[in-house]
Design a protein around this motif. Structure first.
Motif, PDB file in Angstrom:
ATOM      1  N   ASP A 255      -6.331 -12.579  -7.865  1.00 34.44           N
ATOM      2  CA  ASP A 255      -4.935 -12.988  -8.171  1.00 34.44           C
ATOM      3  C   ASP A 255      -4.462 -11.848  -9.238  1.00 34.44           C
ATOM      4  O   ASP A 255      -3.486 -11.363  -8.933  1.00 34.44           O
ATOM      5  CB  ASP A 255      -4.562 -14.639  -8.690  1.00 34.44           C
ATOM      6  CG  ASP A 255      -4.568 -15.530  -7.643  1.00 34.44           C
ATOM      7  OD1 ASP A 255      -4.418 -15.126  -6.439  1.00 34.44           O
ATOM      8  OD2 ASP A 255      -4.287 -16.700  -8.076  1.00 34.44           O
ATOM      9  N   SER A 259      -1.783  -8.866  -8.446  1.00 35.65           N
ATOM     10  CA  SER A 259      -0.538  -8.887  -9.032  1.00 35.65           C
ATOM     11  C   SER A 259      -0.381  -7.610  -9.893  1.00 35.65           C
ATOM     12  O   SER A 259       0.646  -7.095  -9.704  1.00 35.65           O
ATOM     13  CB  SER A 259      -0.065 -10.008 -10.105  1.00 35.65           C
ATOM     14  OG  SER A 259      -1.494 -10.511 -10.452  1.00 35.65           O
ATOM     15  N   CYS A 279      -2.031 -15.233 -14.330  1.00 39.39           N
ATOM     16  CA  CYS A 279      -2.874 -15.438 -13.035  1.00 39.39           C
ATOM     17  C   CYS A 279      -4.212 -15.826 -13.648  1.00 39.39           C
ATOM     18  O   CYS A 279      -5.143 -16.372 -12.965  1.00 39.39           O
ATOM     19  CB  CYS A 279      -3.254 -14.135 -12.625  1.00 39.39           C
ATOM     20  SG  CYS A 279      -1.658 -13.353 -11.783  1.00 39.39           S
TER      21      CYS A 279
END
Lengths: 300, 372
Positions: A255, A259, A279
């Protein structure tokens, strides 16, 4: 069914290394220990219990196994209060009521009517029954987070896993045509019963090493830049040492990397970490702890 | 790899299983068979994969998983040199066996009262005893208190289980049975079938302070913990002062004096200092994930005299509180009229506590029934 190029028949999985390769082709980076266990699951058809912290790819094992064998994945998500009617089967009551109304004017005997409304077309198959009714090939049955279900359900499962048959009082006993590959996962929020554990092959998934985690990031995010993946992995690995309430798993690593990429950044610096902190840590306390220990230090 | 290749015959695997059993691995006949099948089906592999094969077949928890490699090395290195590896002298670093061995019998200070069983206690005497502060009880009353407490705790547990049943009578129509019953009436659901909710038993975690200041109360509170076990689905008990000691397995016996004897051996820090925050932090780290859930009631029995940091205590209590259904703090000092919970530790703790109640005499313990 098994026409896709990545799928293998179970007799094509000749040894552990073949299995590692096949898994990697499907984007799942594994080590020899886990591959050995999965190989034995295919060979011995024993249920397979995987334990480990959240976000380390326990569920993924089942998905990849199903993809590799080209069979169906049947998933049962456990929760507190899970009962037989949502795990095994239930009758379609509305349909039954309608059928009774329709039959009202006919001259059939009660026994006949009863037989009709307890026929197969009125049966709602839930995951466990589905896994037994599968016609073509052994499906993969994933029983996810078994530790969330209560003990009574565990006991029921025990019976299913030893005989692979289910009895529906109105229809009789249904026996599995193809014994499913059963994978159970647990986060260890409670201890499972010894009887269940002893029936299974066991594997403990630990946090991956830096090299393995790098490999995973590259496999799952093909577009990721070399330097960025290295930074993210190093950062998350450092964060795991911090005694957080919820240490970040591999999911969090992915994640975080994703991101950062979506933000159009190419480097993980303090500002980027601040922006993507959600995250990695999933609670206020953890976030505070992470900040307190110095993001700069974690990055270096 | 410097080692010789291990012998993979069924006989040597059986020997290994026996060895593993003596070292604390829970290996039954099923696992032994699974291990043999597994090694046969995996075929000719290197030592590493062979280890993995046996590990996945023979272990069934993280603790066993962690222990396995060590056992494997120990056995196969040893069996190269020594014949007959089955003897298995206990090794250092061995995990504790699941069943605590009944320790040598020592005399617990309070256990003599059981078994006499004939002393008659009238109603008034019983009431007097119920109100008596544990710390003021003389030797003469001790035996009587023991009996009364056992009896009352038992009655309380019965009442609790009954209460639950009545409250949970039928609350939902069972469609399946209703349809079944409607068939003879042409499909009209005249007789409704109901589905009662299954009595949902709660889990209880007891966290008992045994530091010096709690000394007069500790033993009675252990008894209380013992009695509570009867009607909770699961009770996990811990002692703490500066460290945390799990005593669940000791209390899980039918015989209380036996349990108390076991305890006096287990508890290293009887009557030492108190670090509630740190102990709770240890607990959260080691057992929190496993034991705390939304149907858990967490009971802390402590007087709140804390030598640790109040911030630490508050943070840990907050953490615990978020995971459990109810956090109860029982404080024996609350029985004293002049007592006010203003010690640093106690005032830091109060915002996170659902029920703050006294625990200085039997009456106060029995009053807890309301909250459980």
């Amino acid at each position: 069914m098994s026409t896709s190029p990545t799928s293998l028949q179970n007799n094509q999985v000749k040894d552990v290394d073949t299995l590692i390769e096949a898994f990697e082709r499907l984007g799942y980076v594994t080590d020899r220990a886990l591959a050995t266990s999965v190989y034995l699951v295919i060979r011995l058809r024993k249920p397979f219990l995987i334990e480990g912290h959240a976000g380390l790819g326990k569920t993924e094992v089942a998905k990849v196994l199903a993809a590799m064998l080209g069979t169906r994945l049947i998933r049962l998500q456990c929760y507190e209060g899970l009962d037989v009617s949502s795990a095994v089967y239930e009758w379609n009551y509305q349909k039954q009521l309608l059928a009774i109304k329709i039959q009202e004017k006919t001259q059939q005997a009660v026994e006949e009517k009863e037989k009709h409304i307890f026929g197969k077309e009125f049966l709602l198959e839930r995951p466990l029954l589905q896994s037994i009714l599968e016609e073509n090939a052994s499906p993969v049955l994933l029983i996810d987070e078994i530790d969330r279900a209560d003990e009574a359900f565990e006991a029921f499962l025990l019976e299913l896993l030893s005989d692979f048959q289910i009895s529906v009082p109105e229809m009789g006993t249904i026996k599995a045509k193809h014994i499913p590959y059963v994978i159970l996962t647990s986060n260890r929020t409670r201890e499972l019963s010894d009887a269940l554990k002893r029936r299974c092959l066991y594997h403990w998934i630990d946090y991956p090493s830096v090299e393995k985690e790098l490999k995973i990031v590259r496999a799952r995010l093909p577009g990721v830049e070399e330097e960025l993946s290295r930074q993210v992995v190093r950062f998350v690995q450092a964060a795991r040492q911090l005694d957080l309430a919820k240490p970040p798993g591999v999911t969090e690593t992915l994640d975080c990397a994703l991101s950062v990429m979506s933000l159009g950044k190419h480097k993980l610096d303090i500002q980027t970490v601040e922006e993507t902190l959600g995250c990695v840590t999933k609670s206020m306390e953890d976030t505070a702890k992470l900040r307190a220990s110095g993001i700069e230090r974690l990055l270096s | 790899m410097p080692h010789e290749e291990p012998d993979r015959s069924a006989a040597s695997i059986i020997e290994f299983c026996q060895f593993a059993r003596t070292q604390g691995l829970f290996v039954g006949i099923h696992q032994t068979i699974a291990a043999i099948e597994a090694t046969q089906s995996i075929g000719d592999v290197d030592r590493q994969v062979f280890t993995f094969t046996l590990r996945t077949a023979l272990t069934s928890s993280k603790e066993e998983w962690d222990l396995f490699d060590q056992l494997f090395e120990a056995f196969w290195d040893r069996s190269q040199r020594r014949p007959g590896p089955g003897s298995g002298e206990p090794k250092e670093g061995k995990i504790s066996t699941r069943r605590p061995k009944a320790g040598p019998r020592t005399f617990g200070s309070l256990s003599s009262a059981e078994g006499e069983g004939k002393a008659v206690t009238g109603a008034s005497a019983q009431q007097r005893i119920q109100k008596m502060d544990f710390s003021n009880i003389g030797h003469n009353d001790l035996a009587a208190l023991e009996q009364v407490s056992l009896r009352l705790f038992r009655r309380m547990s019965l009442r609790l289980s009954r209460k639950r049943k009545i409250r949970n009578l039928a609350d939902r129509v069972d469609v399946r049975r209703t349809i079944r019953r409607s068939i003879p009436r042409g499909g009209d659901p005249i007789v409704l079938a109901f589905q009662g909710r299954k009595p949902q038993k709660h889990r209880l975690v007891i966290f008992l302070d045994i530091s010096g200041s709690m000394n007069p109360y500790s033993l009675f509170l252990v008894r209380f913990a013992f009695a509570l076990q009867k009607y909770f689905k699961r009770v996990d008990s811990f002692l703490f002062s500066t460290d945390v000691v799990e005593i669940t397995d000791v209390l899980r016996t039918r015989d209380l004096p036996d349990a108390l004897r076991g305890l006096s051996q287990r508890a290293a820090g009887w009557a030492g200092g108190t670090k509630i925050g740190e102990s709770l932090s240890d607990f959260n780290r080691q057992y929190g994930r496993k034991l705390l859930s939304t149907n858990t009631v967490f009971i802390i029995l402590s007087d709140g005299w804390d030598t640790g940091e109040p911030e630490m205590l508050a943070a840990q209590l907050h953490r615990t509180r978020r995971r459990v259904q109810k956090l109860i703090w029982l404080n024996p000092l609350l029985g004293l009229k002049e007592y006010k919970p203003i010690t640093r530790g106690m005032s830091a703790a109060l915002p996170y506590v659902d029920v703050f109640a006294p625990a200085h005499n039997l009456e106060s313990l029995l009053a807890l029934e309301r909250f459980l």
